[in-house]
Design a protein around this motif. Structure first.
Motif, PDB file in Angstrom:
ATOM      1  N   GLY A 256      45.765  46.473  10.322  1.00  0.00           N
ATOM      2  CA  GLY A 256      46.247  45.111  10.197  1.00  0.00           C
ATOM      3  C   GLY A 256      45.332  44.051  10.755  1.00  0.00           C
ATOM      4  O   GLY A 256      45.628  42.863  10.678  1.00  0.00           O
ATOM      5  N   ILE A 257      44.188  44.466  11.332  1.00  0.00           N
ATOM      6  CA  ILE A 257      43.250  43.516  11.927  1.00  0.00           C
ATOM      7  C   ILE A 257      42.095  43.277  10.970  1.00  0.00           C
ATOM      8  O   ILE A 257      41.416  44.214  10.539  1.00  0.00           O
ATOM      9  CB  ILE A 257      42.707  44.029  13.279  1.00  0.00           C
ATOM     10  CG1 ILE A 257      43.851  44.311  14.247  1.00  0.00           C
ATOM     11  CG2 ILE A 257      41.727  43.020  13.872  1.00  0.00           C
ATOM     12  CD1 ILE A 257      44.665  43.096  14.623  1.00  0.00           C
ATOM     13  N   GLU A 258      41.871  42.025  10.631  1.00  0.00           N
ATOM     14  CA  GLU A 258      40.768  41.653   9.746  1.00  0.00           C
ATOM     15  C   GLU A 258      39.474  41.575  10.539  1.00  0.00           C
ATOM     16  O   GLU A 258      39.395  40.874  11.556  1.00  0.00           O
ATOM     17  CB  GLU A 258      41.062  40.295   9.112  1.00  0.00           C
ATOM     18  CG  GLU A 258      40.098  39.905   8.026  1.00  0.00           C
ATOM     19  CD  GLU A 258      40.523  40.421   6.653  1.00  0.00           C
ATOM     20  OE1 GLU A 258      39.777  40.196   5.698  1.00  0.00           O
ATOM     21  OE2 GLU A 258      41.599  41.039   6.546  1.00  0.00           O
ATOM     22  N   LYS A 259      38.463  42.290  10.088  1.00  0.00           N
ATOM     23  CA  LYS A 259      37.145  42.238  10.719  1.00  0.00           C
ATOM     24  C   LYS A 259      36.187  41.551   9.769  1.00  0.00           C
ATOM     25  O   LYS A 259      36.210  41.799   8.567  1.00  0.00           O
ATOM     26  CB  LYS A 259      36.644  43.646  11.037  1.00  0.00           C
ATOM     27  CG  LYS A 259      37.544  44.438  11.988  1.00  0.00           C
ATOM     28  CD  LYS A 259      36.945  45.802  12.275  1.00  0.00           C
ATOM     29  CE  LYS A 259      37.814  46.601  13.230  1.00  0.00           C
ATOM     30  NZ  LYS A 259      37.237  47.930  13.555  1.00  0.00           N
ATOM     31  N   THR A 260      35.321  40.717  10.324  1.00  0.00           N
ATOM     32  CA  THR A 260      34.387  39.965   9.493  1.00  0.00           C
ATOM     33  C   THR A 260      33.123  40.758   9.200  1.00  0.00           C
ATOM     34  O   THR A 260      32.134  40.202   8.720  1.00  0.00           O
ATOM     35  CB  THR A 260      34.009  38.638  10.175  1.00  0.00           C
ATOM     36  OG1 THR A 260      33.455  38.922  11.475  1.00  0.00           O
ATOM     37  CG2 THR A 260      35.225  37.748  10.330  1.00  0.00           C
ATOM     38  N   VAL A 261      33.161  42.053   9.494  1.00  0.00           N
ATOM     39  CA  VAL A 261      32.006  42.916   9.241  1.00  0.00           C
ATOM     40  C   VAL A 261      32.490  44.220   8.621  1.00  0.00           C
ATOM     41  O   VAL A 261      33.656  44.590   8.727  1.00  0.00           O
ATOM     42  CB  VAL A 261      31.227  43.230  10.543  1.00  0.00           C
ATOM     43  CG1 VAL A 261      30.592  41.977  11.113  1.00  0.00           C
ATOM     44  CG2 VAL A 261      32.143  43.890  11.576  1.00  0.00           C
ATOM     45  N   THR A 262      31.569  44.927   7.979  1.00  0.00           N
ATOM     46  CA  THR A 262      31.854  46.268   7.490  1.00  0.00           C
ATOM     47  C   THR A 262      31.575  47.261   8.607  1.00  0.00           C
ATOM     48  O   THR A 262      31.145  46.886   9.702  1.00  0.00           O
ATOM     49  CB  THR A 262      30.971  46.607   6.281  1.00  0.00           C
ATOM     50  OG1 THR A 262      29.588  46.637   6.710  1.00  0.00           O
ATOM     51  CG2 THR A 262      31.125  45.565   5.182  1.00  0.00           C
ATOM     52  N   LYS A 263      31.809  48.535   8.333  1.00  0.00           N
ATOM     53  CA  LYS A 263      31.576  49.572   9.346  1.00  0.00           C
ATOM     54  C   LYS A 263      30.134  49.568   9.810  1.00  0.00           C
ATOM     55  O   LYS A 263      29.855  49.783  10.995  1.00  0.00           O
ATOM     56  CB  LYS A 263      31.952  50.940   8.768  1.00  0.00           C
ATOM     57  CG  LYS A 263      31.761  52.091   9.739  1.00  0.00           C
ATOM     58  CD  LYS A 263      32.145  53.411   9.097  1.00  0.00           C
ATOM     59  CE  LYS A 263      31.916  54.570  10.067  1.00  0.00           C
ATOM     60  NZ  LYS A 263      32.267  55.869   9.449  1.00  0.00           N
ATOM     61  N   THR A 264      29.194  49.337   8.882  1.00  0.00           N
ATOM     62  CA  THR A 264      27.772  49.364   9.221  1.00  0.00           C
ATOM     63  C   THR A 264      27.213  47.981   9.538  1.00  0.00           C
ATOM     64  O   THR A 264      26.016  47.833   9.751  1.00  0.00           O
ATOM     65  CB  THR A 264      26.966  49.964   8.058  1.00  0.00           C
ATOM     66  OG1 THR A 264      27.244  49.226   6.857  1.00  0.00           O
ATOM     67  CG2 THR A 264      27.342  51.427   7.832  1.00  0.00           C
ATOM     68  N   HIS A 265      28.083  46.963   9.547  1.00  0.00           N
ATOM     69  CA  HIS A 265      27.679  45.581   9.842  1.00  0.00           C
ATOM     70  C   HIS A 265      26.640  45.064   8.846  1.00  0.00           C
ATOM     71  O   HIS A 265      25.800  44.223   9.185  1.00  0.00           O
ATOM     72  CB  HIS A 265      27.133  45.469  11.274  1.00  0.00           C
ATOM     73  CG  HIS A 265      28.182  45.652  12.323  1.00  0.00           C
ATOM     74  ND1 HIS A 265      28.606  44.645  13.155  1.00  0.00           N
ATOM     75  CD2 HIS A 265      28.913  46.737  12.674  1.00  0.00           C
ATOM     76  CE1 HIS A 265      29.546  45.106  13.978  1.00  0.00           C
ATOM     77  NE2 HIS A 265      29.742  46.380  13.690  1.00  0.00           N
ATOM     78  N   VAL A 266      26.680  45.577   7.625  1.00  0.00           N
ATOM     79  CA  VAL A 266      25.747  45.140   6.587  1.00  0.00           C
ATOM     80  C   VAL A 266      26.548  44.723   5.352  1.00  0.00           C
ATOM     81  O   VAL A 266      27.346  45.509   4.834  1.00  0.00           O
ATOM     82  CB  VAL A 266      24.753  46.264   6.213  1.00  0.00           C
ATOM     83  CG1 VAL A 266      23.848  45.809   5.053  1.00  0.00           C
ATOM     84  CG2 VAL A 266      23.899  46.659   7.415  1.00  0.00           C
ATOM     85  N   GLU A 267      26.343  43.494   4.903  1.00  0.00           N
ATOM     86  CA  GLU A 267      26.986  43.020   3.678  1.00  0.00           C
ATOM     87  C   GLU A 267      26.245  43.591   2.469  1.00  0.00           C
ATOM     88  O   GLU A 267      25.017  43.747   2.504  1.00  0.00           O
ATOM     89  CB  GLU A 267      26.965  41.492   3.639  1.00  0.00           C
ATOM     90  CG  GLU A 267      27.626  40.880   2.425  1.00  0.00           C
ATOM     91  CD  GLU A 267      27.633  39.364   2.483  1.00  0.00           C
ATOM     92  OE1 GLU A 267      27.404  38.740   1.419  1.00  0.00           O
ATOM     93  OE2 GLU A 267      27.869  38.809   3.571  1.00  0.00           O
ATOM     94  N   ARG A 268      26.981  43.907   1.401  1.00  0.00           N
ATOM     95  CA  ARG A 268      26.323  44.440   0.213  1.00  0.00           C
ATOM     96  C   ARG A 268      27.056  43.992  -1.049  1.00  0.00           C
ATOM     97  O   ARG A 268      28.213  43.567  -0.984  1.00  0.00           O
ATOM     98  CB  ARG A 268      26.260  45.964   0.255  1.00  0.00           C
ATOM     99  CG  ARG A 268      27.604  46.679   0.092  1.00  0.00           C
ATOM    100  CD  ARG A 268      27.439  48.179   0.306  1.00  0.00           C
ATOM    101  NE  ARG A 268      28.625  48.945  -0.057  1.00  0.00           N
ATOM    102  CZ  ARG A 268      29.687  49.108   0.735  1.00  0.00           C
ATOM    103  NH1 ARG A 268      29.710  48.555   1.930  1.00  0.00           N
ATOM    104  NH2 ARG A 268      30.705  49.841   0.326  1.00  0.00           N
ATOM    105  N   GLU A 269      26.356  44.099  -2.167  1.00  0.00           N
ATOM    106  CA  GLU A 269      26.945  43.840  -3.475  1.00  0.00           C
ATOM    107  C   GLU A 269      27.144  45.165  -4.182  1.00  0.00           C
ATOM    108  O   GLU A 269      26.215  45.966  -4.289  1.00  0.00           O
ATOM    109  CB  GLU A 269      26.033  42.941  -4.312  1.00  0.00           C
ATOM    110  CG  GLU A 269      26.305  41.476  -4.153  1.00  0.00           C
ATOM    111  CD  GLU A 269      25.585  40.655  -5.219  1.00  0.00           C
ATOM    112  OE1 GLU A 269      25.957  39.491  -5.386  1.00  0.00           O
ATOM    113  OE2 GLU A 269      24.668  41.188  -5.859  1.00  0.00           O
ATOM    114  N   VAL A 270      28.342  45.390  -4.670  1.00  0.00           N
ATOM    115  CA  VAL A 270      28.643  46.604  -5.412  1.00  0.00           C
ATOM    116  C   VAL A 270      28.741  46.237  -6.893  1.00  0.00           C
ATOM    117  O   VAL A 270      29.480  45.318  -7.271  1.00  0.00           O
ATOM    118  CB  VAL A 270      29.961  47.246  -4.931  1.00  0.00           C
ATOM    119  CG1 VAL A 270      30.382  48.368  -5.876  1.00  0.00           C
ATOM    120  CG2 VAL A 270      29.797  47.780  -3.512  1.00  0.00           C
TER     121      VAL A 270
END
Length: 382
Positions: A256-270
């Motif tokens: 229920g907690i929104e995190k502004t990062v992914t698990k690896t802290h890297v943004e990506r385009e899928v």
């Protein structure tokens, strides 16, 4: 002013005496009575009740000090530090460490629980400069951690406390030096085969009705985009680029907690394919939200976690007679399909949010597609 002279009208352990609030609790088989600097108003009584609960909790864990009692009475403790003998207590440094923690609330809550359960009962009242490497080693042995992973997780906040003490020059040497993490055996990915995936999706499509049919499209997307469940739960419609057929993965949602990062802290385009695109289009047609892509049909709110979706796939596995695997393996299935179909490993790594090195380490045996079976067929066993 509230007149609550009748003890039955007050919270347990409180009473009004001579116009002031008095609390009482038991510590070391002795009853303590403290007069607090709060007026006997509704707000004052509420504050006093919270103070009593905090003191009782510290007494329960054996970390109640004279400084805690003095603070409850309104007596200022110099520099906000609890000094006993010739040093600052472990518990005070732990509080400083947690106060300065800049990570997410969920992780901080876990660290609070770890410190309270595993380390505070033995270390709380020890001046931190007196705690030795041997003390910690002995305590680790005494705790008898059941798994290496549990031990490693519990060492994280403990290291944080001593790092804080070192930075604050409360200790000259860190007793955690030389206390290493135990090796944890990492399991190999256990993806579904294409036949298994098809059987599961067909079962979900045929058997989930009404609002529950949403979960068919949920797993259609999961199998064909390779995102982590936490990333899918945080996905918003504003992340979908219909023109370029991509979606931006930059957030995660855990418990229920929104995190502004992914698990690896890297943004990506899928990059989307025909099946993942259709899944998103069908979810959008449901009109469940103009913000989050994934809305729980039962609550009409963003998902707290991925348990409810996972349960649907577990039911499908049982119905199809497919060997049980965590629903997370939908992600592994996508990765292995890409590799076995001969897609460039660099592209696959980017899609999965892995480094190329990590991709090769995790998925090496799928990188040659069916060539391994062809090679094994050449082996003469007669």
């Amino acid at each position: 002013m509230v007149d609550k002279t009748n003890s039955k009208a007050l919270p347990t352990g409180l009473r009004i005496r001579d116009g002031s609030i008095e609390i009482n609790f038991t510590h070391n088989k002795q009853r303590h009575y403290l007069t607090l600097p709060h007026p006997p108003t509704t707000e004052g009584i509420s504050t006093a009740s919270k103070i009593r609960a905090e003191l009782k909790n510290k007494a329960k864990w054996g970390i109640l000090t004279d400084a805690d009692i003095a603070s409850a009475k309104g007596i200022d403790v110099a520099d906000n530090s609890i000094i006993v003998g010739k040093g600052v207590l472990f518990q005070e440094v732990a509080q400083t460490y947690l106060r300065r923690w800049k990570g997410d609330k969920n992780t901080k809550g876990n660290y609070v629980n770890i410190l309270n359960f595993h380390w505070m009962p033995n270390l709380a009242l020890m001046p931190i400069h007196t705690i030795t490497h041997d003390d910690i080693q002995d305590l680790i042995l005494a705790r008898e951690f059941t798994t290496a992973k549990t031990l490693n997780n519990c060492l994280i906040p403990l290291r944080g406390v001593f790092d804080t003490a070192l930075k604050s020059k409360l200790i000259s040497e860190n007793p955690m030096v030389g206390i290493e993490n135990e090796k944890v055996q990492v399991g190999s990915p256990d993806p579904f085969s294409r036949a298994e995936m098809t059987a599961l999706l067909n079962w979900l499509d045929d058997n989930l009705e009404g609002k529950d049919h949403f979960y068919y499209w949920y797993f259609e997307l999961a199998f064909w985009c390779g995102c982590r469940p936490s990333e899918m739960l945080a996905l918003r419609w504003s992340d979908i680029d219909w023109f370029n057929n991509t979606m931006r993965i930059s957030k995660s949602r855990v418990r229920g907690i929104e995190k502004t990062v992914t698990k690896t802290h890297v943004e990506r385009e899928v990059y989307l394919n025909d099946r993942s695109t259709r899944a998103l289009q069908e979810i959008q047609k449901l009109g469940m939200s103009k913000d989050y892509v994934m809305i729980c049909p039962e609550t009409n709110e963003p998902f707290y976690g991925e348990e409810t979706a996972r349960n649907r796939l577990v039911g499908a596995m049982q119905a199809c007679g497919i060997r049980h695997r965590p629903a997370y393996n939908a992600r592994h299935t996508y990765a292995t399909m890409l590799l076995m179909d001969g897609l460039n490993p660099v592209f696959v790594a980017d899609q999965m949010g892995h480094s190329l090195q990590m991709l090769m380490k995790r998925y090496a045996k799928w990188m040659h597609g069916d060539k391994n079976k062809i090679e094994m067929a050449k082996l003469k066993t007669e």
